[in-house]
Enzyme design. Structure first.
Site, PDB file in Angstrom:
ATOM      1  N   ARG A   1      -2.256  -6.383  -7.939  1.00 47.59           N
ATOM      2  CA  ARG A   1      -1.192  -7.378  -7.788  1.00 47.59           C
ATOM      3  C   ARG A   1      -1.265  -8.431  -8.876  1.00 47.59           C
ATOM      4  O   ARG A   1      -0.257  -9.032  -9.238  1.00 47.59           O
ATOM      5  CB  ARG A   1      -1.304  -8.076  -6.428  1.00 47.59           C
ATOM      6  CG  ARG A   1      -1.004  -7.171  -5.254  1.00 47.59           C
ATOM      7  CD  ARG A   1      -1.339  -7.831  -3.952  1.00 47.59           C
ATOM      8  NE  ARG A   1      -2.779  -8.082  -3.940  1.00 47.59           N
ATOM      9  CZ  ARG A   1      -3.394  -8.890  -3.107  1.00 47.59           C
ATOM     10  NH1 ARG A   1      -2.729  -9.558  -2.213  1.00 47.59           N
ATOM     11  NH2 ARG A   1      -4.701  -9.030  -3.164  1.00 47.59           N
TER      12      ARG A   1
ATOM     13  N   HIS B   1       0.839  -1.200   0.000  1.00 47.35           N
ATOM     14  CA  HIS B   1       0.000   0.000   0.000  1.00 47.35           C
ATOM     15  C   HIS B   1       0.877   1.254   0.000  1.00 47.35           C
ATOM     16  O   HIS B   1       0.604   2.215  -0.723  1.00 47.35           O
ATOM     17  CB  HIS B   1      -0.916   0.017   1.228  1.00 47.35           C
ATOM     18  CG  HIS B   1      -1.893  -1.103   1.279  1.00 47.35           C
ATOM     19  ND1 HIS B   1      -2.034  -1.914   2.382  1.00 47.35           N
ATOM     20  CD2 HIS B   1      -2.767  -1.572   0.361  1.00 47.35           C
ATOM     21  CE1 HIS B   1      -2.966  -2.819   2.144  1.00 47.35           C
ATOM     22  NE2 HIS B   1      -3.424  -2.627   0.917  1.00 47.35           N
TER      23      HIS B   1
ATOM     24  N   LYS C   1     -18.381  -5.623   9.464  1.00 45.84           N
ATOM     25  CA  LYS C   1     -17.135  -6.380   9.405  1.00 45.84           C
ATOM     26  C   LYS C   1     -16.234  -5.971  10.566  1.00 45.84           C
ATOM     27  O   LYS C   1     -15.920  -4.795  10.739  1.00 45.84           O
ATOM     28  CB  LYS C   1     -16.451  -6.089   8.066  1.00 45.84           C
ATOM     29  CG  LYS C   1     -15.309  -6.981   7.727  1.00 45.84           C
ATOM     30  CD  LYS C   1     -14.818  -6.652   6.322  1.00 45.84           C
ATOM     31  CE  LYS C   1     -13.604  -7.449   5.953  1.00 45.84           C
ATOM     32  NZ  LYS C   1     -13.073  -7.055   4.652  1.00 45.84           N
TER      33      LYS C   1
ATOM     34  N   SER D   1      -2.951  -7.972   2.960  1.00 47.37           N
ATOM     35  CA  SER D   1      -3.354  -7.732   4.342  1.00 47.37           C
ATOM     36  C   SER D   1      -3.814  -9.014   5.020  1.00 47.37           C
ATOM     37  O   SER D   1      -3.525  -9.243   6.192  1.00 47.37           O
ATOM     38  CB  SER D   1      -4.465  -6.675   4.394  1.00 47.37           C
ATOM     39  OG  SER D   1      -3.968  -5.417   4.003  1.00 47.37           O
TER      40      SER D   1
END
Length: 150
Positions: A91, A18, A42, A129
């Protein structure tokens, strides 16, 4: 007119991947706003306040970077922040498929927004992450993957 980009994400946690996208984004934009999204449905692994402080600390030498938290549609947040660009890192092709759909919806909500995709630097592409969370959860050191010390 200032070229402002919003870099949205849950950033749970914010990784060196990031950081790479933000630093490269600073070469394209006058300001990068890191938007840490809050999702009431969440549960975060790392507390939001802690992550915001860590991200701010990682960019204290970069006055063109701001960190905000939000709980709204990303495109509306961008409009409210004066951002005409969303900055996203890719990615792999799976990321592209996911991000492509989101970018179309963001244009529906805010027709002046453009999504700018940067390909993650090859040495950082394996970092996610979720992998960092799993390593941390089971007691493995993760500082190698983060632009700050936990």
């Amino acid at each position: 007119m200032k070229r402002i980009a919003l870099f949205p994400g849950s950033f749970d946690p914010f990784t060196k991947g990031h950081e790479d996208i933000v630093l490269r984004g600073l070469k394209l934009f006058d300001e990068v706003v890191i938007g840490v999204g809050r999702n009431a449905r969440k549960e975060r692994y790392f507390p939001l306040d802690q992550m915001m402080e860590l991200i701010e600390g990682a960019f204290q030498a970069h006055p063109a970077v701001r960190v905000i938290s939000y709980e709204d549609l990303t495109a509306r947040v961008a409009r409210n922040e004066g951002a005409k660009f969303l900055l996203r890192g890719l990615r792999n092709t799976t990321d592209f498929e996911y991000e492509n759909g989101i970018s179309q919806v963001n244009r529906y909500v805010y027709d002046e927004i453009e999504t700018v995709f940067l390909i993650t630097s090859p040495d950082l592409a394996p970092i996610s992450s979720s992998i960092v969370r799993d390593l941390h959860r089971y007691g493995q050191p993760v500082d190698t993957f983060l632009p700050y010390k936990l």
